[in-house]
Design an enzyme around this catalytic site. Structure first.
Site, mmCIF file in Angstrom:
data_model
loop_
_atom_site.group_PDB
_atom_site.id
_atom_site.type_symbol
_atom_site.label_atom_id
_atom_site.label_comp_id
_atom_site.label_asym_id
_atom_site.label_seq_id
_atom_site.Cartn_x
_atom_site.Cartn_y
_atom_site.Cartn_z
ATOM 1 C CB SER A 1 -22.714 -12.430 1.008
ATOM 2 O OG SER A 1 -22.646 -13.237 2.155
ATOM 3 C CG HIS B 1 -27.671 -13.215 3.262
ATOM 4 N ND1 HIS B 1 -26.813 -12.268 3.775
ATOM 5 C CD2 HIS B 1 -26.888 -14.071 2.538
ATOM 6 C CE1 HIS B 1 -25.569 -12.540 3.397
ATOM 7 N NE2 HIS B 1 -25.601 -13.624 2.645
ATOM 8 C CG ASP C 1 -28.713 -10.830 6.056
ATOM 9 O OD1 ASP C 1 -28.581 -12.024 6.388
ATOM 10 O OD2 ASP C 1 -27.991 -10.272 5.208
#
Length: 255
Positions: free
Chosen positions: A110, A237, A207
């Site tokens: 991320s 995610h 996601d």
């Protein structure tokens, strides 16, 4: 024998921040292979499932491995609300420079994918490969500021911060004006982004925090001889179920 994990070691950065980390040395037979550094996400820490899975993989295979907390995260010094992308990039650069030798494989989750790209842009000779897991470059601009309402933008500029609900915690995110403005100084998708080493982008189709279109945008924007994107049907995610964790380690081995 105690079941408690050992306390983290600490690195004082050139900025005076205390960064908590765990470092696993390579075994002699693996000492010539690149080490692996895990770069965590926004408001996450080095004790997440992906970081611990990678450490266990590295221990099993004798590979050098490093996980750490950015300032304001986990066990490092500082408070989260005072930090920004530039601070966390500086933390990661200090860790890479002070605690590792030779080219490393950067595994960024991320926000960690953005930090990894910043490291690659500033220290390309220290990067042997880059793996982005739901990489989120430029998210302060493209996922935050771009989606804020006019009243939210006005409140952020006037008050210096706004609170946003979190899908991962009962505590809301505090988003500061400094986070947004500092993020603009570290964008990587607006100018050339050469990545002259193997790059693997892993992205779940389910996601909702970093949508697949963001991964396609990064793939299209970056320039390099060996960049590949893998889409995983149904992965979210967190990207941390057993199949996703196995894919991450297989990807490291392939790089």
């Amino acid at each position: 024998m105690s079941d408690h994990p050992p306390p983290p070691q600490r690195l004082e950065t050139p900025d005076g921040r205390q960064i908590a980390y765990h470092k696993l040395p390579a075994t002699p037979d693996q000492s010539t292979r690149p080490g692996v550094i895990f770069l965590g996400g926004f408001r996450s820490d080095m004790n997440g499932s992906k970081a611990l899975h990678l450490e266990e993989w590295a221990r099993k295979h004798g590979r050098a491995f490093l996980r750490f907390d950015y300032s304001g995260h986990g066990q490092s010094s500082g408070t989260f609300e005072e930090g920004a992308i530039g601070d966390w990039f500086a933390d990661a650069r200090a860790v890479l420079s002070a605690l590792t030798a030779g080219p490393q494989i950067l595994v960024g989750s991320s926000m960690g994918g953005w930090i990894a790209l910043l490291l690659a842009r500033s220290l390309p000779d220290r990067v042997a490969g880059l793996i982005g897991i739901a990489a989120a470059p430029d998210f302060t601009e493209d996922s935050m500021w771009a989606t804020f309402t006019t009243p939210q933008r006005a409140s952020l500029m006037a008050d210096g911060q706004i609170a946003l609900p979190s899908d991962y915690s009962e505590t809301p995110y505090i988003i500061t004006r400094r986070l947004i403005e500092d993020g603009r100084d570290h964008l990587v998708l607006r100018t050339a982004l050469p990545l002259p080493f193997p790059v693997r982008l892993l992205q779940g189709t389910a996601d909702t925090d970093v949508v697949p279109a963001a991964a396609l945008r990064l793939l299209d924007h970056a320039a390099g001889p060996d960049i590949r994107l893998t889409l995983v049907q149904g992965a979210d995610h967190r990207f941390s179920d057993p199949a996703c964790l196995l894919l991450i380690t297989e990807t490291i081995e392939s790089v």
